[in-house]
Design a protein around this motif. Structure first.
Motif, PDB file in Angstrom:
ATOM      1  N   SER A 129     -21.220   6.708 -28.915  1.00  0.00           N
ATOM      2  CA  SER A 129     -20.438   7.427 -29.281  1.00  0.00           C
ATOM      3  C   SER A 129     -19.863   8.568 -29.930  1.00  0.00           C
ATOM      4  O   SER A 129     -20.396   9.366 -29.992  1.00  0.00           O
ATOM      5  CB  SER A 129     -19.036   6.716 -30.635  1.00  0.00           C
ATOM      6  N   SER A 130     -18.317   8.759 -28.918  1.00  0.00           N
ATOM      7  CA  SER A 130     -18.184  10.739 -29.288  1.00  0.00           C
ATOM      8  C   SER A 130     -17.888  10.512 -30.420  1.00  0.00           C
ATOM      9  O   SER A 130     -16.923   9.822 -31.222  1.00  0.00           O
ATOM     10  CB  SER A 130     -16.530  10.925 -28.012  1.00  0.00           C
ATOM     11  N   LEU A 131     -18.031  11.844 -30.020  1.00  0.00           N
ATOM     12  CA  LEU A 131     -18.185  12.739 -31.600  1.00  0.00           C
ATOM     13  C   LEU A 131     -16.459  13.191 -31.492  1.00  0.00           C
ATOM     14  O   LEU A 131     -15.837  13.221 -33.414  1.00  0.00           O
ATOM     15  CB  LEU A 131     -18.445  14.211 -32.228  1.00  0.00           C
ATOM     16  N   ASP A 132     -15.430  12.836 -30.642  1.00  0.00           N
ATOM     17  CA  ASP A 132     -14.549  13.162 -30.494  1.00  0.00           C
ATOM     18  C   ASP A 132     -13.156  11.363 -30.954  1.00  0.00           C
ATOM     19  O   ASP A 132     -12.152  11.651 -30.960  1.00  0.00           O
ATOM     20  CB  ASP A 132     -13.688  13.631 -29.820  1.00  0.00           C
ATOM     21  N   ALA A 133     -13.909  10.788 -31.065  1.00  0.00           N
ATOM     22  CA  ALA A 133     -13.852   9.111 -31.373  1.00  0.00           C
ATOM     23  C   ALA A 133     -12.559   9.367 -32.891  1.00  0.00           C
ATOM     24  O   ALA A 133     -13.150   9.314 -33.934  1.00  0.00           O
ATOM     25  CB  ALA A 133     -15.171   8.110 -30.915  1.00  0.00           C
ATOM     26  N   VAL A 134     -12.019   8.180 -32.134  1.00  0.00           N
ATOM     27  CA  VAL A 134     -10.609   7.850 -33.762  1.00  0.00           C
ATOM     28  C   VAL A 134     -10.399   6.499 -34.149  1.00  0.00           C
ATOM     29  O   VAL A 134     -10.669   5.860 -33.070  1.00  0.00           O
ATOM     30  CB  VAL A 134      -9.151   8.612 -33.235  1.00  0.00           C
ATOM     31  N   GLY A 135     -11.438   6.630 -34.986  1.00  0.00           N
ATOM     32  CA  GLY A 135     -11.193   4.879 -35.345  1.00  0.00           C
ATOM     33  C   GLY A 135     -12.565   4.384 -35.694  1.00  0.00           C
ATOM     34  O   GLY A 135     -12.433   3.366 -36.274  1.00  0.00           O
ATOM     35  N   LEU A 136     -13.547   4.451 -34.892  1.00  0.00           N
ATOM     36  CA  LEU A 136     -14.627   3.373 -34.977  1.00  0.00           C
ATOM     37  C   LEU A 136     -15.033   3.813 -36.488  1.00  0.00           C
ATOM     38  O   LEU A 136     -15.638   2.725 -37.476  1.00  0.00           O
ATOM     39  CB  LEU A 136     -16.222   4.628 -34.032  1.00  0.00           C
ATOM     40  N   THR A 137     -15.349   4.968 -36.916  1.00  0.00           N
ATOM     41  CA  THR A 137     -15.640   4.552 -38.654  1.00  0.00           C
ATOM     42  C   THR A 137     -14.360   4.313 -39.702  1.00  0.00           C
ATOM     43  O   THR A 137     -15.256   3.203 -40.838  1.00  0.00           O
ATOM     44  CB  THR A 137     -15.389   6.195 -39.774  1.00  0.00           C
ATOM     45  N   ALA A 138     -13.476   3.665 -39.428  1.00  0.00           N
ATOM     46  CA  ALA A 138     -12.719   3.033 -40.125  1.00  0.00           C
ATOM     47  C   ALA A 138     -12.377   1.484 -40.015  1.00  0.00           C
ATOM     48  O   ALA A 138     -12.311   0.814 -40.500  1.00  0.00           O
ATOM     49  CB  ALA A 138     -11.033   3.570 -39.756  1.00  0.00           C
ATOM     50  N   ALA A 139     -12.636   1.471 -38.841  1.00  0.00           N
ATOM     51  CA  ALA A 139     -13.189   0.130 -38.514  1.00  0.00           C
ATOM     52  C   ALA A 139     -13.810  -0.305 -38.737  1.00  0.00           C
ATOM     53  O   ALA A 139     -14.230  -1.585 -39.214  1.00  0.00           O
ATOM     54  CB  ALA A 139     -13.626   0.041 -36.926  1.00  0.00           C
ATOM     55  N   VAL A 140     -15.292   0.207 -39.102  1.00  0.00           N
ATOM     56  CA  VAL A 140     -16.496  -0.411 -39.710  1.00  0.00           C
ATOM     57  C   VAL A 140     -16.169  -0.864 -41.284  1.00  0.00           C
ATOM     58  O   VAL A 140     -16.844  -1.391 -41.767  1.00  0.00           O
ATOM     59  CB  VAL A 140     -17.399   0.430 -39.398  1.00  0.00           C
ATOM     60  N   ALA A 141     -15.126   0.168 -41.573  1.00  0.00           N
ATOM     61  CA  ALA A 141     -15.113   0.106 -43.017  1.00  0.00           C
ATOM     62  C   ALA A 141     -14.319  -0.818 -42.967  1.00  0.00           C
ATOM     63  O   ALA A 141     -14.896  -1.370 -44.510  1.00  0.00           O
ATOM     64  CB  ALA A 141     -15.085   2.052 -43.875  1.00  0.00           C
ATOM     65  N   ALA A 142     -13.712  -1.085 -42.646  1.00  0.00           N
ATOM     66  CA  ALA A 142     -12.822  -2.214 -43.304  1.00  0.00           C
ATOM     67  C   ALA A 142     -13.259  -2.801 -43.134  1.00  0.00           C
ATOM     68  O   ALA A 142     -13.306  -4.434 -43.892  1.00  0.00           O
ATOM     69  CB  ALA A 142     -10.778  -1.923 -41.892  1.00  0.00           C
ATOM     70  N   LYS A 143     -14.108  -3.308 -41.983  1.00  0.00           N
ATOM     71  CA  LYS A 143     -14.608  -4.320 -42.075  1.00  0.00           C
ATOM     72  C   LYS A 143     -15.775  -5.256 -43.258  1.00  0.00           C
ATOM     73  O   LYS A 143     -16.020  -5.817 -43.709  1.00  0.00           O
ATOM     74  CB  LYS A 143     -15.715  -5.216 -40.632  1.00  0.00           C
ATOM     75  N   LEU A 144     -16.282  -3.933 -43.568  1.00  0.00           N
ATOM     76  CA  LEU A 144     -17.885  -3.868 -44.365  1.00  0.00           C
ATOM     77  C   LEU A 144     -17.056  -4.095 -46.077  1.00  0.00           C
ATOM     78  O   LEU A 144     -17.397  -5.121 -46.540  1.00  0.00           O
ATOM     79  CB  LEU A 144     -18.847  -3.032 -44.550  1.00  0.00           C
ATOM     80  N   THR A 145     -16.330  -3.756 -46.343  1.00  0.00           N
ATOM     81  CA  THR A 145     -14.909  -3.968 -47.414  1.00  0.00           C
ATOM     82  C   THR A 145     -14.444  -4.994 -47.219  1.00  0.00           C
ATOM     83  O   THR A 145     -14.653  -5.652 -48.841  1.00  0.00           O
ATOM     84  CB  THR A 145     -13.966  -3.000 -47.062  1.00  0.00           C
ATOM     85  N   GLU A 146     -13.454  -5.357 -46.167  1.00  0.00           N
ATOM     86  CA  GLU A 146     -13.432  -7.278 -46.794  1.00  0.00           C
ATOM     87  C   GLU A 146     -14.743  -8.444 -46.213  1.00  0.00           C
ATOM     88  O   GLU A 146     -14.187  -8.931 -47.329  1.00  0.00           O
ATOM     89  CB  GLU A 146     -13.280  -7.290 -45.348  1.00  0.00           C
TER      90      GLU A 146
END
Length: 131
Positions: A79-96
Motif C-alpha cells: 500500500s502507498s502511504l498516499d492511499a486513501v480509504g484503506l484504513t477506513a475500510a479495515v476499521a469499518a469491517k472490524l467495527t462491524e
C-alpha cells in the motif's frame, strides 16, 4: 515493487496474514536507548512517555506492565502511504464485527493489531474485504 494507491486494487490484493507472535503495548519514561536490547517492533514518543511494542514474553521477562495482548495481522498488499480509504475500510469491517484495532502503517504494508482473543475472527473479517 510499486505501491498501490487505488482502493479497489488494495482491497482486491489485501491478503491479510496472521503473524505468530503475541504483542503488547508498554509505556516507559526512560529514553529508547534503555530498551533497545528488548528489540521493540515499534516505538512512538508521546508527551506522556515512550510506547514500546514488544513481544509479550519479552515484556513479561523485563517486568514491564501492559494492558491486553494483541496479535498482528499484516496486509501483504504493498500500500502507498498516499492511499486513501484503506484504513477506513479495515476499521469499518472490524467495527462491524465488534473488534478493536490498532493500525500501523509502514513503508510497504499496513499492520493491524487486534486483541489476541479475537485474532481469528479479525482475520476472517478482513478476508471478507477481498471478495
Amino acid at each position: 515493487m510499486t505501491a498501490i494507491v487505488e482502493l479497489k486494487q488494495l482491497l482486491a490484493g489485501l491478503k491479510p496474514q496472521l503473524m505468530a507472535d503475541e504483542w503488547v503495548f508498554c509505556t516507559v519514561t526512560q529514553p529508547l536507548a534503555h530498551f533497545l536490547t528488548l528489540d521493540p517492533l515499534a516505538t512512538f514518543l508521546e508527551p506522556e512517555g515512550l510506547t514500546l511494542v514488544l513481544k509479550k514474553t519479552t515484556a513479561d521477562q523485563a517486568g514491564l506492565a501492559y494492558s491486553g495482548s494483541f496479535k498482528q495481522i499484516t496486509l501483504t498488499v504493498h500500500s502507498s502511504l498516499d492511499a486513501v480509504g484503506l484504513t477506513a475500510a479495515v476499521a469499518a469491517k472490524l467495527t462491524e464485527k465488534g473488534i478493536s484495532a490498532n493500525v500501523m502503517a509502514a513503508y510497504y504494508h499496513d499492520h493491524i493489531f487486534v486483541p489476541t482473543s479475537k485474532a481469528t475472527a479479525a482475520l476472517a473479517a478482513l478476508k471478507e474485504l477481498t471478495v
